[in-house]
Design an enzyme around this catalytic site. Structure first.
Site, PDB file in Angstrom:
ATOM      1  N   HIS A 206       0.816  -1.225   0.000  1.00 52.32           N
ATOM      2  CA  HIS A 206       0.000   0.000   0.000  1.00 52.32           C
ATOM      3  C   HIS A 206       0.848   1.273   0.000  1.00 52.32           C
ATOM      4  O   HIS A 206       0.300   2.372  -0.053  1.00 52.32           O
ATOM      5  CB  HIS A 206      -0.943   0.033   1.207  1.00 52.32           C
ATOM      6  CG  HIS A 206      -1.872  -1.143   1.267  1.00 52.32           C
ATOM      7  ND1 HIS A 206      -2.811  -1.398   0.295  1.00 52.32           N
ATOM      8  CD2 HIS A 206      -1.991  -2.149   2.172  1.00 52.32           C
ATOM      9  CE1 HIS A 206      -3.466  -2.512   0.599  1.00 52.32           C
ATOM     10  NE2 HIS A 206      -2.981  -2.986   1.736  1.00 52.32           N
TER      11      HIS A 206
ATOM     12  N   ASP B 185      -2.247 -10.903  -2.091  1.00 50.31           N
ATOM     13  CA  ASP B 185      -2.780 -10.427  -0.810  1.00 50.31           C
ATOM     14  C   ASP B 185      -4.279 -10.136  -0.981  1.00 50.31           C
ATOM     15  O   ASP B 185      -4.732  -9.808  -2.084  1.00 50.31           O
ATOM     16  CB  ASP B 185      -2.029  -9.144  -0.408  1.00 50.31           C
ATOM     17  CG  ASP B 185      -2.401  -8.638   0.960  1.00 50.31           C
ATOM     18  OD1 ASP B 185      -1.653  -8.912   1.916  1.00 50.31           O
ATOM     19  OD2 ASP B 185      -3.454  -7.958   1.092  1.00 50.31           O
TER      20      ASP B 185
ATOM     21  N   HIS C 268      -5.894  -7.624  -0.062  1.00 48.48           N
ATOM     22  CA  HIS C 268      -6.142  -6.212  -0.374  1.00 48.48           C
ATOM     23  C   HIS C 268      -5.444  -5.813  -1.674  1.00 48.48           C
ATOM     24  O   HIS C 268      -4.349  -6.301  -1.973  1.00 48.48           O
ATOM     25  CB  HIS C 268      -5.617  -5.327   0.758  1.00 48.48           C
ATOM     26  CG  HIS C 268      -6.196  -5.644   2.105  1.00 48.48           C
ATOM     27  ND1 HIS C 268      -5.576  -6.511   2.990  1.00 48.48           N
ATOM     28  CD2 HIS C 268      -7.334  -5.231   2.700  1.00 48.48           C
ATOM     29  CE1 HIS C 268      -6.314  -6.598   4.092  1.00 48.48           C
ATOM     30  NE2 HIS C 268      -7.395  -5.842   3.941  1.00 48.48           N
TER      31      HIS C 268
ATOM     32  N   ASP D 126      -3.835 -13.207   3.911  1.00 45.52           N
ATOM     33  CA  ASP D 126      -5.048 -12.707   4.574  1.00 45.52           C
ATOM     34  C   ASP D 126      -6.307 -13.060   3.784  1.00 45.52           C
ATOM     35  O   ASP D 126      -7.410 -12.632   4.131  1.00 45.52           O
ATOM     36  CB  ASP D 126      -4.964 -11.200   4.870  1.00 45.52           C
ATOM     37  CG  ASP D 126      -4.358 -10.385   3.750  1.00 45.52           C
ATOM     38  OD1 ASP D 126      -4.057 -10.944   2.671  1.00 45.52           O
ATOM     39  OD2 ASP D 126      -4.178  -9.164   3.950  1.00 45.52           O
TER      40      ASP D 126
HETATM   41  C1  OKP Z   1      -2.600  -4.369   4.767  1.00 47.80           C
HETATM   42  B1  OKP Z   1      -2.230  -5.545   3.859  1.00 47.80           B
HETATM   43  C2  OKP Z   1      -8.912  -3.503  10.369  1.00 47.80           C
HETATM   44  C3  OKP Z   1      -8.738  -2.321   9.441  1.00 47.80           C
HETATM   45  C4  OKP Z   1      -7.866  -2.660   8.277  1.00 47.80           C
HETATM   46  C5  OKP Z   1      -6.159  -1.615   6.927  1.00 47.80           C
HETATM   47  C6  OKP Z   1      -5.855  -2.860   6.170  1.00 47.80           C
HETATM   48  C7  OKP Z   1      -4.426  -2.938   5.738  1.00 47.80           C
HETATM   49  C8  OKP Z   1      -4.052  -4.234   5.086  1.00 47.80           C
HETATM   50  N1  OKP Z   1      -9.049  -3.143  11.725  1.00 47.80           N
HETATM   51  N2  OKP Z   1      -7.483  -1.547   7.468  1.00 47.80           N
HETATM   52  O1  OKP Z   1      -2.700  -5.458   2.544  1.00 47.80           O
HETATM   53  O2  OKP Z   1      -2.544  -6.830   4.384  1.00 47.80           O
HETATM   54 ZN    ZN Z   2      -3.768  -7.465   2.928  1.00 47.98          ZN
END
Ligand code: OKP
Ligand code: ZN
Length: 342
Positions: A159, A195, A197, A284
């Protein structure tokens, strides 16, 4: 397969994250790195090495110098200004409308941080530097002829864009390694981001370029973080048109759906003719991940590894997300051994 790992990663232990106005324990915690490290060690995957030394110039090939300086000096400036917490943003430079970094640290925090999941703590810079160097060390192992290597980075990096951190991360380890490969004149890079995200930072960094193909499978951004990128119609721009490919997937996605998009991404990577494959390896997508909503099972990671191996490219795995603390290790090892066994 060799793993590169810096045990210093534990110095980045965020005190909290702020999610929908609520202060809560940060899901991105040192136990993630420790558990993956232990699982790799116990699996007998291969040697575990410390990062070699590189220079700041390898990082500023990807990231803005003012941003990197903020990462290095921001914590001290924040403390000097009298703030008691770790460094967090509370104002945001939406759509980068302004290109003048504020002079005061509380302004800089908002200028360089895109959300309230990410923070800078006392040990953060040292950890970021070692993590980027781990990716560069693992890249050298692959460039030196090994079929694959694993950079056990923490925190995640995908990110992080040229001049902004977000989503728990601050330096884009995968992008830094990819850029180093290009700078060595070794050819073209494909990044496969599995990932949960969307890797908005990686997409951003290379969006106008044709020396890197970015393919990402992730949760529909209309429904989950990072919300403002990751749609299928983002295909790259200018010279980079056609070199960005997004696969937004519905909530609840399990292997049957996932494998179709993975196979499509693999076809594109194959057609691109990359000289190296960088995998942004997040686990994840796991069914029990506490912040995500896909339904992959532990054995599916071996299938992902095997599909990646079929491409037959020199492959650099870079650790991204995965927050199911008790299963992160086994899931990562499954992906890596699934690759090796294929
Ligand atoms: C980072 B990576 C949960 C809120 C999550 C941010 C997510 C970041 C993910 N309490 N917001 O891509 O695994
Ligand atoms: Zn992620």
């Amino acid at each position: 397969m060799k793993t590169v790992y810096a045990d210093k990663h534990a110095l980045h232990a965020p005190s909290q994250e702020i999610y929908c106005g609520q202060v809560m324990p940060c899901a991105e915690k040192p136990a993630r790195g420790d558990n993956v490290h232990r699982a790799v060690r116990e699996s007998g995957l291969g040697d575990i090495l410390a990062p070699q030394n590189f220079s700041l110039a390898d990082i500023t090939r990807v990231h803005d110098a003012g941003y990197v300086d903020f990462l290095k000096t921001g914590y001290a400036a924040w403390k000097k200004a009298g703030f008691e917490t770790d460094v967090f943003a509370c104002n945001f430079n939406l759509r980068q409308a302004c290109n003048t970094p504020p002079q005061v640290i509380e302004g800089k925090a908002g200028y360089y941080l895109a959300d309230t999941s990410v923070s800078i703590t006392q040990g953060t810079w040292e950890v970021l530097e070692q993590s980027a160097y781990a990716a560069l060390t693992a890249l050298d192992i692959v460039a030196g002829g090994d079929r694959a290597a694993f950079a056990l980075c923490r925190p995640p990096g995908h990110h992080a864009s040229v001049a902004a951190g977000g989503g728990y991360g601050l330096l884009n380890n995968a992008a830094i390694a990819a850029q180093a490969f290009i700078d060595k004149g070794l050819g073209k890079v494909a990044v496969l981001d599995v990932d949960y995200h969307h890797g908005n930072g990686t997409q951003d960094i290379f969006y106008h370029r044709n020396d890197l193909l970015y393919c990402s499978l992730h949760a529909d951004p209309a429904l989950d973080f990072p919300y403002f990128s990751g749609y299928a119609d983002e295909k790259g721009a200018g010279a980079g048109e056609g070199f960005n490919r997004n696969y937004p997937l519905p909530m609840g996605t399990a292997w049957a759906t996932y494998k179709e998009s993975l196979a499509d991404a693999a076809r594109h990577i194959d057609a691109y003719g990359a000289d190296i494959l960088v995998v942004s390896l997040g686990v994840d997508t796991f069914k029990d991940d506490p912040i995500s909503q896909f339904k992959l099972e532990t054995d599916d990671y071996a299938r992902i590894g095997a599909e990646i191996a079929k491409l037959g490219k020199p492959t650099l795995f870079v650790m991204e997300g995965g927050y199911a603390i008790d299963q992160i290790g086994v899931n990562v090892v499954k992906a890596l051994t699934g690759f090796q066994g294929a």
